[in-house]
Design an enzyme around this catalytic site. Structure first.
Site, short mmCIF file in Angstrom:
data_model
loop_
_atom_site.label_atom_id
_atom_site.label_comp_id
_atom_site.label_asym_id
_atom_site.label_seq_id
_atom_site.Cartn_x
_atom_site.Cartn_y
_atom_site.Cartn_z
N LYS A 57 0.83 -1.21 0.00
CA LYS A 57 0.00 0.00 0.00
C LYS A 57 0.86 1.27 0.00
CE LYS A 57 -2.19 -0.92 3.89
NZ LYS A 57 -1.54 -2.19 4.26
N ARG A 79 -9.26 1.35 8.69
CA ARG A 79 -8.78 0.03 9.03
C ARG A 79 -9.85 -0.78 9.75
NH1 ARG A 79 -3.21 0.62 9.08
NH2 ARG A 79 -1.96 -1.14 9.73
N ARG A 125 11.70 -5.66 4.71
CA ARG A 125 11.45 -4.23 4.44
C ARG A 125 12.43 -3.32 5.16
NH1 ARG A 125 5.41 -2.21 4.74
NH2 ARG A 125 5.43 -2.90 6.92
N ARG A 157 11.48 -0.95 10.72
CA ARG A 157 10.41 -0.46 11.59
C ARG A 157 10.31 -1.34 12.82
NH1 ARG A 157 5.02 0.31 8.12
NH2 ARG A 157 4.21 -0.65 10.02
N ARG A 187 -0.35 -8.51 13.50
CA ARG A 187 -0.90 -7.53 12.55
C ARG A 187 -1.78 -8.22 11.52
NH1 ARG A 187 4.56 -4.87 10.93
NH2 ARG A 187 3.40 -3.64 9.42
P1 AMP Z 1 1.06 0.65 9.03
O1 AMP Z 1 2.15 1.66 8.82
O2 AMP Z 1 -0.17 0.94 8.19
O3 AMP Z 1 1.54 -0.76 8.87
O4 AMP Z 1 0.57 0.80 10.54
C1 AMP Z 1 1.44 0.54 11.62
C2 AMP Z 1 0.67 0.51 12.93
O5 AMP Z 1 0.05 1.79 13.19
C3 AMP Z 1 -0.51 -0.47 12.97
O6 AMP Z 1 -0.10 -1.79 13.29
C4 AMP Z 1 -1.39 0.15 14.04
O7 AMP Z 1 -0.88 -0.12 15.34
C5 AMP Z 1 -1.22 1.65 13.77
N1 AMP Z 1 -2.22 2.14 12.81
C6 AMP Z 1 -2.01 2.52 11.52
N2 AMP Z 1 -3.13 2.94 10.93
C7 AMP Z 1 -4.12 2.82 11.88
C8 AMP Z 1 -5.51 3.08 11.88
N3 AMP Z 1 -6.15 3.51 10.79
N4 AMP Z 1 -6.18 2.85 13.04
C9 AMP Z 1 -5.56 2.39 14.14
N5 AMP Z 1 -4.24 2.11 14.20
C10 AMP Z 1 -3.52 2.32 13.08
#
Ligand code: AMP
Length: 209
Positions: A13, A87, A121, A154, A165
């Site tokens: 994404k 999400r 990554r 990360r 996740r």
């Molecule tokens: P990502 O960078 O999209 O993989 O997100 C990393 C982490 O951020 C996720 O595992 C969640 O803990 C938090 N996170 C990201 N987007 C959201 C969202 N829309 N709602 C709640 N937590 C989020």
């Protein structure tokens, strides 16, 4: 253009949103990036959510939803590519109260592929660019090709958190496929293959202006 990218962690994404941004000049909003910045700043919200992010969980959903929607209002009120938001069904409903979405693109990738993508990554701490140690390595190891900042792993890109996740994705995010399907907005794109190939598929799925 108001487009949402939906997909499991590691489906590409972020990479695709950046490529779409470059091509169309649309604003890219990554909820994960917004929250990681809050956590790094040590703001009240950031400190609260850091612990959930480290575990790959969603955390205080209403607070997070409000923070991301406010960020959209400030940065991209008239058009955006959303990566990682919504999400949950609650987030999709709240977003729908404020914005008419043009398309929800589902990047479909099998679980075996996403684990490999996440564990390999490397993310730029400066500009957020995304690399992979094997399939998309930077020219100089550990250094971002785009801005020269160091690449990092990360904190949540590890084997234990990845499985959590994926579980959270299945429980909370997969229901969005029916939600946007029922609204006639869902476009499913094969997320296997190289980034350019996947970009072409997404472009073919985007609504014509
Ligand atoms: P990502 O960078 O999209 O993989 O997100 C990393 C982490 O951020 C996720 O595992 C969640 O803990 C938090 N996170 C990201 N987007 C959201 C969202 N829309 N709602 C709640 N937590 C989020």
């Amino acid at each position: 253009m108001k487009v949402i990218l939906i997909g499991p962690p590691g489906s590409g994404k972020g990479t695709q949103a950046m490529m779409l941004k470059e091509r169309y000049g649309a604003a890219h909003i990554s909820s994960g990036e917004v929250l990681r910045r809050e956590a790094a700043r040590g703001s009240e919200l950031g400190s609260r959510i850091a612990v959930f992010m480290a575990r790959g969980e969603i955390g205080p959903v209403e607070l997070i939803t409000e923070a991301i929607l406010t960020h959209i209002d400030e940065q991209a009120p008239s058009g955006f590519i959303l990566d990682g938001f919504p999400r949950t069904l609650y987030q999709a409903e709240e977003l729908g109260k404020r914005h008419d979405i043009d398309a929800a693109i589902f990047i479909d990738v099998p679980e075996t592929v996403i684990v490999d993508r996440i564990l390999g990554r490397r993310t730029c701490g400066g500009c957020g660019a995304i690399f992979h140690v094997r399939t998309n390595p930077p020219a100089r190891e550990g250094v971002c090709d785009i801005c020269g900042a160091p690449l990092t792993v990360r904190g949540d890109d590890n084997e234990e958190t990845v499985m959590n996740r994926i579980r959270v994705y299945k429980d909370e995010t997969v229901p969005l496929l029916d939600f946007y399907g029922a609204a006639g907005l869902l476009r499913t794109v094969d997320g296997n293959g190289g980034a350019d190939e996947i970009l072409s598929r997404i472009e073919a799925a985007l609504p014509r202006a």
